[in-house]
Design an enzyme around this catalytic site. Sequence first.
Site, mmCIF file in Angstrom:
data_model
loop_
_atom_site.group_PDB
_atom_site.id
_atom_site.type_symbol
_atom_site.label_atom_id
_atom_site.label_comp_id
_atom_site.label_asym_id
_atom_site.label_seq_id
_atom_site.Cartn_x
_atom_site.Cartn_y
_atom_site.Cartn_z
ATOM 1 N N PHE A 429 76.013 24.505 46.460
ATOM 2 C CA PHE A 429 75.880 23.463 47.482
ATOM 3 C C PHE A 429 74.707 22.523 47.208
ATOM 4 O O PHE A 429 73.637 22.953 46.799
ATOM 5 C CB PHE A 429 75.598 24.136 48.835
ATOM 6 N N GLU A 430 74.892 21.235 47.486
ATOM 7 C CA GLU A 430 73.814 20.234 47.496
ATOM 8 C C GLU A 430 72.961 20.273 46.226
ATOM 9 O O GLU A 430 71.739 20.153 46.262
ATOM 10 C CB GLU A 430 72.938 20.420 48.736
ATOM 11 N N GLY A 431 73.624 20.445 45.108
ATOM 12 C CA GLY A 431 72.946 20.498 43.823
ATOM 13 C C GLY A 431 72.907 21.923 43.307
ATOM 14 O O GLY A 431 72.182 22.758 43.842
#
Length: 649
Positions: A429-431
């Site tokens: 998630f998110e990178g």
Amino acid sequence: MSAVPETPRPPYRPTVTEREARRVAEAAREQDWRKPSFAKELFLGRFRLDLIHPHPLPADEHVQRGEEFLAKLRDFCETKIDGARIERDALIPDDVITGLKELGAFGMKIDTKYGGLGLTQVYYNKALALAGSASPAIGALLSAHQSIGVPQPLKIFGTREQKETFLPRCARTDISAFLLTEPDVGSDPARLATTAVPEGDEYVLDGVKLWTTNGVVADLLVVMARVPRSEGHRGGITAFVVEAASEGVTVENRNAFMGLRGLENGVTRFHRVRVPAAHRIGEEGQGLKIALTTLNTGRLSLPAMCVGAGKWCLKIAREWSAAREQWGKPVALHEAVGSKIAFIAATTFALEAVVDLSSQMADEDRNDIRIEAALAKLYGSEMAWLMADELVQIRGGRGFETAASLRARGERAVPAEQMLRDLRINRIFEGSTEIMHLLIAREAVDAHLSVAGDLIDPEKSLGDKAKAGAGAGLFYAKWLPKLVAGPGQLPGAYGGFKHGVDLSPHLRYVERTSRKLARSTFYAMSRWQGRMETKQGFLGRIVDIGAELFAMSAACVRAELLRGRGENGREAYQLADAFCRQARIRVEELFGRLWSNTDDLDRKVVKGVLSGTYEWLEQGVIDPSDDGPWIADATPGPSRRENAHRPIR
């Protein structure tokens, strides 16, 4: 809408060169450092303890407001949320979401003048940890809505009219989602295929977005799309607020995952969707910058929920290992199990220290925390996964057994295996961890590239290189001597951290090691120059060392804060000491692997795998996968599927 019969589409794959991709990513970065950064200084070999100690604290009114909401949220979570039901049905009940709206949970970070609760980052994170412990799917729902959905980018970049139009809706009634990823575009946004073509005072969106968390139930969407360059339009990747009920928006699939079974995550197609120009966030071409800036603090939501997971793992480990006996004594008293419990306890303390410190710095806005937030996300997601894995091991066969099965045969329904599955996505998630390594490494070497970038750029002229060489010489003549000696070599340094347990040796270690880290980075740049960016294994270890040093610093500062406030200070010092001793072992191992590793050999093996050299090794198994494409087609056009959009009212 009625489904249109499926017919094959020609593949649509935009191509971008490696250099173009790097240029797009670099343009989206915040180029300047207008405020001090503890983590940036740490990577440069400067241990600026004054930037984090004394530990920053929230104002009394923020504490009161935050604690009042936490009490209401706790009551709601305990009485209205059935985590087992969400796991079983793979769905958050509508009445739970409605109740969260009425409670104000969707407006935690939205200013009170727009109908929100106006909580600080610190209390927003505490609320996410609490809600996420009741059901990780609810934590993800609330986080995606506020950390990366419509509220956060509008808070930073929105116009007054946009804020007045959308923020009251987000605070109480509407759910929002963030749409960047595409079937063939992940962490390489230069290849973004969704387009937004200007037509008068509107834009027309076409494209497909993948893994749209909240997208299935969202009312408002933040959509990243490419505006073509034309007369009067600078073009580039641009952010828009889009009404999910707009004609031409179709949720084509609700995705299912190994964890977070209640997650409303889907595939969303846009076909000739008309968006008013007034709904564009910022200027054309600012989309990636808006996304990255939003994530600077938005990333803190994931490690906050990882803190909650660590606290739960510790609770279960304590209760179970005290009750379960083996060979005449509780399993906790066997060293093999006890070491795991010590790791969970110490790491939970340190991770909470990292998140609270980073969050309070975000609230104060005195420091640039882009690296701190990224380190918190990286470190939190990796360590929480390890803690959950250790809990499963401590529980043994019961750790592998589902909570429903445990309940059915008369034992406490502990969802340890679910926690492991739910936490796994945080490393993506998110990178992803790998992308976070590269992102943080880029920021960590920013000072070097600022003075020596042209020197190692193969496309620069000899004149540019000579000029860069002169500038780099001046910088390093001043910087390198400062890496030789420092307070970390003075026996009495940081003596204020000695109260029963002595934490000062750990802070001296951080100071010495930060200089060693900076020297290692400089040596690597001297050795590899322009090839440094390809040494991802080396850069990952550099970042991991920095993460450990940041966590050690935060743990010591938090222990001193709690001691000064009379809140379990002695125990906090013990936990900080245990964590720092564990972290120092990991740091020394990472330093050893900087120069002694199998990176070169691994690259050769990878080339052999890709060329089929080792294909014989794959024989003797059956592949249960079907024969579908690796990447779904995302060619623009009308949807051919039923709309799975399910707004909750």
